[in-house]
Design a protein around this motif. Structure first.
Motif, mmCIF file in Angstrom:
data_model
loop_
_atom_site.group_PDB
_atom_site.id
_atom_site.type_symbol
_atom_site.label_atom_id
_atom_site.label_comp_id
_atom_site.label_asym_id
_atom_site.label_seq_id
_atom_site.Cartn_x
_atom_site.Cartn_y
_atom_site.Cartn_z
ATOM 1 N N ALA A 1 0.760 -1.577 0.735
ATOM 2 C CA ALA A 1 0.013 0.089 -0.061
ATOM 3 C C ALA A 1 0.877 1.411 -0.297
ATOM 4 O O ALA A 1 1.752 1.268 0.163
ATOM 5 C CB ALA A 1 -1.110 -0.063 1.613
ATOM 6 N N PRO A 2 0.511 2.242 -1.068
ATOM 7 C CA PRO A 2 1.385 3.603 -1.032
ATOM 8 C C PRO A 2 0.774 4.094 0.216
ATOM 9 O O PRO A 2 -0.263 4.432 0.556
ATOM 10 C CB PRO A 2 0.930 4.290 -2.375
ATOM 11 N N ALA A 3 1.802 4.340 0.884
ATOM 12 C CA ALA A 3 1.423 5.754 1.892
ATOM 13 C C ALA A 3 3.065 6.678 2.493
ATOM 14 O O ALA A 3 3.881 6.824 1.986
ATOM 15 C CB ALA A 3 2.608 5.523 3.393
ATOM 16 N N ASP A 4 2.570 8.111 2.972
ATOM 17 C CA ASP A 4 3.745 9.250 2.711
ATOM 18 C C ASP A 4 4.592 9.199 1.237
ATOM 19 O O ASP A 4 5.656 9.738 1.718
ATOM 20 C CB ASP A 4 4.149 8.746 3.949
ATOM 21 N N GLY A 5 3.830 8.844 -0.161
ATOM 22 C CA GLY A 5 5.083 9.171 -1.523
ATOM 23 C C GLY A 5 5.689 8.042 -1.324
ATOM 24 O O GLY A 5 5.900 7.878 -2.202
ATOM 25 N N TYR A 6 5.482 6.756 -0.634
ATOM 26 C CA TYR A 6 6.553 5.993 -0.634
ATOM 27 C C TYR A 6 5.286 4.698 -0.972
ATOM 28 O O TYR A 6 4.437 4.326 -0.544
ATOM 29 C CB TYR A 6 7.449 5.602 0.134
ATOM 30 N N VAL A 7 5.805 3.589 -1.796
ATOM 31 C CA VAL A 7 5.746 1.584 -1.924
ATOM 32 C C VAL A 7 6.712 1.122 -1.742
ATOM 33 O O VAL A 7 7.668 1.586 -2.426
ATOM 34 C CB VAL A 7 3.995 2.129 -3.316
ATOM 35 N N ILE A 8 6.164 -0.061 -1.047
ATOM 36 C CA ILE A 8 6.818 -1.052 -1.508
ATOM 37 C C ILE A 8 6.532 -1.951 -2.476
ATOM 38 O O ILE A 8 5.211 -2.246 -2.852
ATOM 39 C CB ILE A 8 6.947 -1.822 0.246
ATOM 40 N N ALA A 9 7.945 -2.712 -3.036
ATOM 41 C CA ALA A 9 7.770 -3.157 -4.299
ATOM 42 C C ALA A 9 8.518 -4.146 -4.254
ATOM 43 O O ALA A 9 10.025 -4.237 -3.480
ATOM 44 C CB ALA A 9 7.135 -2.269 -5.554
ATOM 45 N N ARG A 10 8.257 -5.080 -4.999
ATOM 46 C CA ARG A 10 9.500 -6.120 -4.975
ATOM 47 C C ARG A 10 9.195 -6.874 -6.457
ATOM 48 O O ARG A 10 8.213 -6.913 -7.183
ATOM 49 C CB ARG A 10 9.198 -7.424 -4.462
ATOM 50 N N ASP A 11 10.552 -6.826 -7.441
ATOM 51 C CA ASP A 11 11.183 -6.811 -8.541
ATOM 52 C C ASP A 11 12.270 -8.138 -9.111
ATOM 53 O O ASP A 11 12.209 -9.126 -7.515
ATOM 54 C CB ASP A 11 11.410 -5.806 -9.119
ATOM 55 N N GLU A 12 12.179 -8.798 -10.113
ATOM 56 C CA GLU A 12 13.337 -9.971 -9.654
ATOM 57 C C GLU A 12 14.762 -9.626 -9.637
ATOM 58 O O GLU A 12 15.588 -10.941 -8.618
ATOM 59 C CB GLU A 12 13.719 -9.565 -11.262
ATOM 60 N N SER A 13 15.139 -8.803 -8.457
ATOM 61 C CA SER A 13 15.979 -8.431 -7.671
ATOM 62 C C SER A 13 16.142 -8.329 -6.099
ATOM 63 O O SER A 13 16.863 -9.061 -5.519
ATOM 64 C CB SER A 13 16.973 -7.450 -8.355
ATOM 65 N N GLY A 14 14.872 -8.113 -5.502
ATOM 66 C CA GLY A 14 14.593 -7.993 -4.015
ATOM 67 C C GLY A 14 13.276 -7.182 -4.246
ATOM 68 O O GLY A 14 12.460 -6.152 -5.287
ATOM 69 N N CYS A 15 13.312 -6.543 -2.394
ATOM 70 C CA CYS A 15 12.750 -5.830 -2.282
ATOM 71 C C CYS A 15 13.109 -4.124 -1.834
ATOM 72 O O CYS A 15 14.414 -4.335 -1.792
ATOM 73 C CB CYS A 15 11.846 -5.871 -0.845
ATOM 74 N N GLY A 16 11.880 -3.641 -2.629
ATOM 75 C CA GLY A 16 12.990 -2.113 -2.405
ATOM 76 C C GLY A 16 11.994 -1.280 -1.929
ATOM 77 O O GLY A 16 10.314 -1.374 -1.908
ATOM 78 N N VAL A 17 11.875 0.704 -1.785
ATOM 79 C CA VAL A 17 11.338 1.146 -1.877
ATOM 80 C C VAL A 17 10.783 2.672 -2.934
ATOM 81 O O VAL A 17 11.819 2.901 -3.292
ATOM 82 C CB VAL A 17 10.916 1.458 -0.523
ATOM 83 N N LEU A 18 9.835 2.751 -3.300
ATOM 84 C CA LEU A 18 9.999 3.130 -4.423
ATOM 85 C C LEU A 18 8.868 4.856 -4.262
ATOM 86 O O LEU A 18 8.438 4.882 -3.297
ATOM 87 C CB LEU A 18 8.896 2.825 -5.846
ATOM 88 N N ASP A 19 9.333 5.576 -4.621
ATOM 89 C CA ASP A 19 8.690 7.002 -4.707
ATOM 90 C C ASP A 19 7.852 7.611 -5.543
ATOM 91 O O ASP A 19 7.584 6.657 -6.458
ATOM 92 C CB ASP A 19 9.796 8.405 -4.593
ATOM 93 N N GLU A 20 7.243 8.916 -5.737
ATOM 94 C CA GLU A 20 5.701 9.080 -6.622
ATOM 95 C C GLU A 20 6.596 9.312 -8.143
ATOM 96 O O GLU A 20 5.655 9.495 -8.880
ATOM 97 C CB GLU A 20 5.415 10.384 -6.007
ATOM 98 N N ASN A 21 7.922 9.490 -7.951
ATOM 99 C CA ASN A 21 8.922 9.719 -9.356
ATOM 100 C C ASN A 21 8.963 8.379 -10.106
ATOM 101 O O ASN A 21 9.860 8.252 -11.479
ATOM 102 C CB ASN A 21 10.106 10.396 -9.148
ATOM 103 N N GLY A 22 9.027 7.024 -9.152
ATOM 104 C CA GLY A 22 9.068 6.466 -10.208
ATOM 105 C C GLY A 22 10.590 5.729 -9.536
ATOM 106 O O GLY A 22 10.939 4.940 -9.926
#
Length: 473
Positions: free
Chosen positions: A222-243
């Motif tokens: 879930a997005p919160a405060d302008g950030y979202v936790i996401a997982r790609d093929e490398s692992g988990c990280g955090v994206l901001d509203e600019n991607g």
């Protein structure tokens, strides 16, 4: 559906042997029994006999209902078997819907409570959302509804199971957004969607349709405060509203987020705490970490031989009862916490600690009261007054329809008779334990069942809706 017994229900009642008799307390008593019908009568009884033909939701929006109350009916089908179905009535006992719903729940969207009603349709399920007074209705539609602080998210399908799209409704049932994509989360005035037919493509946008960013990922949070936790093929990280990846996707997991803080597991399997900008708050030297509070970034951390509790925002350690090293601390309302050992439960806050022998479960009631369940007895622990009651010889029962936290009441069962009643957090009975089944609908109204009757009573035990149970062969 009018505010009286509908023509369809009345016709079905006459055909099926449904009788109504006026009671001495002024309520109407009904009995529903479904028998085999001539072919021409089948259209009137399909909703009860559960035929393969689809039936229609019976709830129509009306400003005239007033408070609606769900109640459960035992329906005897054509083959002699019985099923439990829900219906709705108004506060005067007038039946508003037929007994077609498989479940009714009271859920919260934004600051408002509403009904979520479901009914099975073969392999599919229809969902209806409605105001507690029936003044607005969403549905029925095939799919599901999720209640959020931003409103109601629906995910809809055709009766064949094909994807139709999503809606976001406000807490008054008005459409805010309609999209062919799947709305996953709606928070902070933004919406995160999965693109229709594309499993790993996501769109993050404002509610007015302004695009923030789009990206590919295997999983998202879930997005919160302008950030979202996401997982790609490398692992988990955090994206901001600019991607942009503000925390690189190099971690095995990112979870336990509270505000700007979250638990991270590195490639070596060790746990630490990160701030959302990537700063390390607790080094990666722990075997386990859990978030143990819903009002502050309070985390419990374990090493091989000890456990500590730390506030990630200021680094302060929380005082926990001595000897607690391996057990998990559970956050209660406000500042209270609890921990379960092999032979006792400990409830504590920053003022007092209560040790409760042979307690098997803890349940929160109201703002600062905990029900501690022992064998055939319970205790009330009041964190605001630092007091614990004597043993009360009843067993806690989980309410089915509404959360007891709202009214500071809870359902109890007499272990000797099996009868249920409603108790307040003061330890006094609201309704005596004389019912076979009782559940909170909303504050002051209860769904009940006795040996002979099913319906709704008020807080004085007076019947609002009273239906005679169908006899079983």
């Amino acid at each position: 559906m009018r505010k009286l017994v509908s023509a369809g229900l009345l016709c079905a009642a006459l055909l099926c042997g449904c009788g109504a008799q006026k009671q001495s307390d002024g309520s109407a008593e009904y009995q529903l029994t479904i028998n085999s019908m001539p072919e021409m009568a089948q259209t009137e009884t399909e909703q009860y006999t559960r035929s393969a033909a689809a039936y229609q939701d019976t709830l129509r929006a009306s400003e005239d209902y007033g408070m609606l109350l769900p109640y459960k009916q035992l329906i005897v089908q054509a083959d002699g078997s019985t099923v439990e179905r829900y219906a709705l009535a108004d506060q005067n006992g007038a039946i508003v819907t037929d007994a077609v719903y498989d479940s009714v729940s009271v859920e919260t969207a934004g600051k408002y409570e509403l009904y979520v009603l479901t009914q099975k349709q073969g392999s599919q399920a229809q969902t209806t959302c409605a105001a507690l007074d029936g003044s607005w209705v969403i549905g029925p539609f095939y799919g599901s509804a999720e209640m959020t602080e931003s409103g109601i998210i629906t995910r809809e399908y055709t009766n064949k199971g094909s994807w139709r799209g999503s809606h976001l409704f406000d807490a008054n049932g008005k459409t805010v957004v309609k999209t062919e994509d799947e709305i996953l989360f709606c928070q902070d005035g933004t919406m995160l969607c999965r693109k229709a037919g594309k499993e790993e493509e996501y769109v993050w946008q404002k509610l007015d349709g302004t695009l923030l960013t789009s990206f590919r990922a295997e999983e998202v949070g879930a997005p919160a405060d302008g950030y979202v936790i996401a997982r790609d093929e490398s692992g988990c990280g955090v994206l901001d509203e600019n991607g942009e990846w503000v925390i690189a996707p190099v971690y095995q997991s990112l979870e336990g987020r509270f505000g700007s803080y979250l638990i991270a597991q590195n490639a070596d399997g060790k746990y630490g705490i990160l701030r959302i900008d990537g700063k390390t708050i607790q080094e990666f030297e722990y075997t386990k970490i859990q978030l143990c509070d819903n009002t502050a970034p309070l985390y419990q951390l374990w090493t091989e031989d000890k456990s500590i509790v730390v506030n990630a925002a200021n680094g302060k350690r929380y005082a926990i009862p001595s000897g607690i090293t391996t057990q998990e601390i559970v956050g209660l309302q406000q500042t209270g916490h609890a921990v379960q050992t092999e032979d006792m439960a400990i409830v504590f806050d920053d003022i007092a600690s209560f040790e409760l022998k042979n307690v098997s479960a803890l349940h929160e009631i109201g703002r600062k009261t905990v029900v501690a369940q022992a064998e055939d007895a319970l205790y009330l622990v009041h964190l605001d007054s630092s007091a614990k009651s004597e043993a009360i010889p009843y067993v806690y029962c989980e309410p089915m329809i509404a959360d007891a936290l709202q009214s500071s009441t809870f359902t109890v069962c007499d272990p000797e008779t099996g009868r249920q009643g409603i108790m307040a957090d003061s330890g006094k009975f609201v309704l005596q334990p004389i019912y076979h089944e009782i559940n909170v609908i909303t504050d002051g109204y209860y769904q009940v069942r006795t040996a002979q009757f099913t319906g709704v009573v008020d807080k004085n035990g007076e019947w609002i809706v009273k239906l005679r149970n169908a006899a079983e062969d």
